[in-house]
Write a protein that holds these residues in place. Structure first.
Motif, PDB file in Angstrom:
ATOM      1  N   LYS A 105      -6.074  -3.794 -15.810  1.00 28.03           N
ATOM      2  CA  LYS A 105      -5.749  -4.918 -14.924  1.00 28.03           C
ATOM      3  C   LYS A 105      -4.254  -4.932 -14.599  1.00 28.03           C
ATOM      4  O   LYS A 105      -3.849  -5.148 -13.453  1.00 28.03           O
ATOM      5  N   PHE A 106      -3.429  -4.690 -15.612  1.00 31.49           N
ATOM      6  CA  PHE A 106      -1.981  -4.627 -15.404  1.00 31.49           C
ATOM      7  C   PHE A 106      -1.618  -3.486 -14.453  1.00 31.49           C
ATOM      8  O   PHE A 106      -0.814  -3.658 -13.536  1.00 31.49           O
ATOM      9  N   ASN A 107      -2.229  -2.321 -14.653  1.00 31.93           N
ATOM     10  CA  ASN A 107      -1.952  -1.180 -13.779  1.00 31.93           C
ATOM     11  C   ASN A 107      -2.413  -1.437 -12.355  1.00 31.93           C
ATOM     12  O   ASN A 107      -1.718  -1.089 -11.396  1.00 31.93           O
ATOM     13  N   ARG A 108      -3.587  -2.049 -12.201  1.00 28.84           N
ATOM     14  CA  ARG A 108      -4.088  -2.367 -10.854  1.00 28.84           C
ATOM     15  C   ARG A 108      -3.143  -3.324 -10.142  1.00 28.84           C
ATOM     16  O   ARG A 108      -2.866  -3.165  -8.956  1.00 28.84           O
ATOM     17  N   ALA A 109      -2.655  -4.332 -10.863  1.00 30.99           N
ATOM     18  CA  ALA A 109      -1.750  -5.301 -10.254  1.00 30.99           C
ATOM     19  C   ALA A 109      -0.471  -4.620  -9.761  1.00 30.99           C
ATOM     20  O   ALA A 109       0.058  -4.966  -8.699  1.00 30.99           O
ATOM     21  N   ASN A 110       0.013  -3.637 -10.510  1.00 31.27           N
ATOM     22  CA  ASN A 110       1.215  -2.919 -10.076  1.00 31.27           C
ATOM     23  C   ASN A 110       0.937  -2.025  -8.878  1.00 31.27           C
ATOM     24  O   ASN A 110       1.766  -1.926  -7.977  1.00 31.27           O
ATOM     25  N   ILE A 111      -0.213  -1.363  -8.851  1.00 30.36           N
ATOM     26  CA  ILE A 111      -0.549  -0.477  -7.735  1.00 30.36           C
ATOM     27  C   ILE A 111      -0.765  -1.271  -6.454  1.00 30.36           C
ATOM     28  O   ILE A 111      -0.264  -0.913  -5.396  1.00 30.36           O
ATOM     29  N   TRP A 112      -1.528  -2.360  -6.545  1.00 34.30           N
ATOM     30  CA  TRP A 112      -1.896  -3.117  -5.353  1.00 34.30           C
ATOM     31  C   TRP A 112      -0.820  -4.108  -4.923  1.00 34.30           C
ATOM     32  O   TRP A 112      -0.942  -4.716  -3.866  1.00 34.30           O
ATOM     33  N   GLY A 113       0.195  -4.296  -5.720  1.00 31.64           N
ATOM     34  CA  GLY A 113       1.263  -5.220  -5.339  1.00 31.64           C
ATOM     35  C   GLY A 113       0.878  -6.675  -5.501  1.00 31.64           C
ATOM     36  O   GLY A 113       1.347  -7.530  -4.762  1.00 31.64           O
ATOM     37  N   ASP A 114       0.016  -6.979  -6.470  1.00 34.41           N
ATOM     38  CA  ASP A 114      -0.388  -8.359  -6.710  1.00 34.41           C
ATOM     39  C   ASP A 114       0.805  -9.166  -7.198  1.00 34.41           C
ATOM     40  O   ASP A 114       1.603  -8.709  -7.996  1.00 34.41           O
ATOM     41  N   LYS A 115       0.897 -10.364  -6.688  1.00 34.99           N
ATOM     42  CA  LYS A 115       1.947 -11.281  -7.119  1.00 34.99           C
ATOM     43  C   LYS A 115       1.267 -12.453  -7.819  1.00 34.99           C
ATOM     44  O   LYS A 115       0.054 -12.547  -7.851  1.00 34.99           O
ATOM     45  N   GLN A 116       2.022 -13.347  -8.365  1.00 33.57           N
ATOM     46  CA  GLN A 116       1.461 -14.463  -9.118  1.00 33.57           C
ATOM     47  C   GLN A 116       0.500 -15.261  -8.240  1.00 33.57           C
ATOM     48  O   GLN A 116       0.893 -15.902  -7.276  1.00 33.57           O
ATOM     49  N   GLY A 117      -0.783 -15.200  -8.594  1.00 31.74           N
ATOM     50  CA  GLY A 117      -1.781 -15.975  -7.881  1.00 31.74           C
ATOM     51  C   GLY A 117      -2.228 -15.385  -6.556  1.00 31.74           C
ATOM     52  O   GLY A 117      -3.177 -15.865  -5.958  1.00 31.74           O
ATOM     53  N   THR A 169     -11.835   3.228  -8.986  1.00 33.42           N
ATOM     54  CA  THR A 169     -12.424   4.508  -9.405  1.00 33.42           C
ATOM     55  C   THR A 169     -11.854   5.647  -8.574  1.00 33.42           C
ATOM     56  O   THR A 169     -11.544   6.721  -9.104  1.00 33.42           O
ATOM     57  N   GLU A 170     -11.684   5.413  -7.295  1.00 36.93           N
ATOM     58  CA  GLU A 170     -11.118   6.446  -6.425  1.00 36.93           C
ATOM     59  C   GLU A 170      -9.640   6.683  -6.734  1.00 36.93           C
ATOM     60  O   GLU A 170      -9.165   7.815  -6.707  1.00 36.93           O
ATOM     61  N   VAL A 171      -8.911   5.623  -7.049  1.00 41.25           N
ATOM     62  CA  VAL A 171      -7.500   5.769  -7.414  1.00 41.25           C
ATOM     63  C   VAL A 171      -7.375   6.600  -8.690  1.00 41.25           C
ATOM     64  O   VAL A 171      -6.471   7.427  -8.818  1.00 41.25           O
TER      65      VAL A 171
END
Length: 92
Positions: A24-36, A46-48
């Motif tokens: 989850k932490f890695n996905r948030a960094n890849i996708w550029g998720d910000k707080q909320g 899976t493709e990534v």
């Protein structure tokens, strides 16, 4: 993934919930998720995680990294190359 989390993967099979938090932490960094706010997810995780020559980024999931690290430890134990850690496990 941090060195501390990978170090813990070398000795124990982490619970699925812990491995999922790492991913989850890695996905948030890849996708550029910000707080909320979620970033734009253009392809599946899976493709990534697939190999670069197959169109992915070559990232490894925490589950696969954990199993590989434990397999490496098992191999070293069988060959007698595990050092102090191996001696500790043999003594038990």
């Amino acid at each position: 993934m941090s060195a501390i989390s990978f170090y813990s993967m070398n000795s124990v099979l982490l619970p699925a919930s812990v491995r999922e938090e790492f991913d989850k932490f890695n996905r948030a960094n890849i996708w550029g998720d910000k707080q909320g706010k979620r970033g734009v997810h253009l392809v599946s995780w899976t493709e990534v995680c697939s190999k670069r020559d197959q169109g992915g980024l070559g990232l490894r999931s925490a589950h696969h990294m954990n199993l590989a690290a434990l397999g490496k430890l098992g191999w070293k134990l069988m060959r007698g190359e595990a050092g102090l850690w191996g001696e500790l496990l043999k003594a038990k």
